[in-house]
Design a protein around this motif. Structure first.
Motif, mmCIF file in Angstrom:
data_model
loop_
_atom_site.group_PDB
_atom_site.id
_atom_site.type_symbol
_atom_site.label_atom_id
_atom_site.label_comp_id
_atom_site.label_asym_id
_atom_site.label_seq_id
_atom_site.Cartn_x
_atom_site.Cartn_y
_atom_site.Cartn_z
ATOM 1 N N THR B 22 -51.379 -26.968 38.382
ATOM 2 C CA THR B 22 -50.867 -26.515 39.689
ATOM 3 C C THR B 22 -50.152 -25.272 39.548
ATOM 4 O O THR B 22 -50.125 -24.693 38.395
ATOM 5 C CB THR B 22 -49.624 -27.605 40.295
ATOM 6 O OG1 THR B 22 -48.708 -27.534 39.037
ATOM 7 C CG2 THR B 22 -50.189 -28.970 40.649
ATOM 8 N N ALA B 24 -47.108 -23.918 40.175
ATOM 9 C CA ALA B 24 -46.004 -23.887 39.836
ATOM 10 C C ALA B 24 -46.023 -24.114 38.229
ATOM 11 O O ALA B 24 -45.177 -23.468 37.282
ATOM 12 C CB ALA B 24 -45.304 -24.997 40.399
ATOM 13 N N ASN B 25 -46.728 -25.090 37.547
ATOM 14 C CA ASN B 25 -46.894 -25.242 36.311
ATOM 15 C C ASN B 25 -47.537 -24.217 35.596
ATOM 16 O O ASN B 25 -47.072 -24.004 34.470
ATOM 17 C CB ASN B 25 -47.723 -26.547 36.408
ATOM 18 C CG ASN B 25 -47.717 -27.247 34.929
ATOM 19 O OD1 ASN B 25 -46.686 -27.076 34.370
ATOM 20 N ND2 ASN B 25 -48.540 -27.814 34.164
ATOM 21 N N ALA B 28 -44.667 -21.558 35.372
ATOM 22 C CA ALA B 28 -43.812 -21.985 34.126
ATOM 23 C C ALA B 28 -44.183 -21.735 32.842
ATOM 24 O O ALA B 28 -43.517 -21.389 32.046
ATOM 25 C CB ALA B 28 -43.443 -23.390 34.362
#
Lengths: 107, 161
Positions: B22, B24-25, B28
């Motif tokens: 994803t 967001a991952n 990060a």
């Protein structure tokens, strides 16, 4: 597939068991570290491989697979650090020892 | 160049560990591997060009097969010594010279020696390895150097130097 995974995990547990016997039976800390490092590392690696075979290419399986090289490197480096620290701390080798080349170099 | 290689390796590692693709991952992971790159990359990868030479990968695979084989042999060896009623051990620390130069190759060789039957690296001083051996089979330095290093030194020289 589950059967194969079970067999590999059983082999891993068996090797861990040998490592533990070695930890009790061998005479001094240096020999004990040998048994602990080799048997326990391969034992854990084969348990992780069994986990990978059981779960396949999923979340948990991949994690098991990449833990193997990490375990290899950390276990060998940890064994080196422990045995070197033990020697510099002044623990004597057992009476059965026949040779010590490190004595003159470690001064 | 090596910063880029380290960053890509870190990101791939993060994605494999979390195993979710994803946005967001990814962000990060990018932040985490950027931090690691800035702190640690200067210690690794002195020659990135070596990574794209196919013959090195070939020798690496040969080494890997050989390494796994000797690792299993090491376990059977320990099992034999531990389960034998008389415990056939003759331990000692021997000094072995190596011809490898780079730090990475030396580390790899020391790790390989630790995982081969009956040997454990105690220390590396310059180009000498001090190795704890559970059963010293020979008193002659040349013979035991060959026994301990085995084929590893040859293979590691081919892909890691």
């Amino acid at each position: 597939m589950t059967m194969v995974a079970m067999i590999i995990i059983s082999i891993g547990v068996l090797f861990n068991f040998f490592g533990c016997i070695g930890l009790i039976r061998l005479p001094d800390v240096y020999n004990r570290l040998q048994a602990a490092t080799k048997c326990v590392t391969l034992g854990c690696c084969s348990i992780l491989l069994g986990v990978f075979i059981h779960f396949g290419f999923t979340d948990a399986g991949i994690k098991g697979l990449i833990a193997i090289p990490l375990l290899f490197f950390s276990a060998t480096v940890a064994a080196h650090a422990l045995i070197r620290g033990t020697y510099h701390f002044g623990v004597k080798m057992s009476d059965k020892s026949v040779k010590d080349d490190y004595k003159s170099a470690s001064k | 160049m090596r910063y880029v290689a380290f960053f890509i390796l870190g990101l791939v590692f993060w994605l494999l560990l979390t195993f979710k693709l994803t946005v967001a991952n990814l962000i990060a992971g990018a932040v985490a591997s950027l931090l690691c790159t800035l702190i640690f990359a200067r210690y690794y990868f002195t020659g990135v060009v070596k990574f794209i030479q196919p013959q090195r990968w070939f020798w690496f695979l040969v080494y890997l097969v050989r390494f796994i084989f000797s690792c299993i042999k090491a376990n059977l060896d320990v099992a034999y010594r531990v389960l034998h009623p008389k415990m056939p051990i003759r331990p000692g620390i021997v000094k072995v010279k190596t011809s490898l130069k780079s730090d990475f190759a030396k580390t790899l060789l020391a790790n390989s020696i630790t995982m081969t039957p009956g040997t454990l690296t105690v220390d590396i001083i310059d180009d000498c390895f001090y190795i704890h051996w559970i059963y010293i089979r020979s008193e002659d330095p040349e013979v035991y150097t060959k026994m301990i290093m085995g084929a590893f030194e040859k293979y590691i020289k081919k892909f890691a130097e």
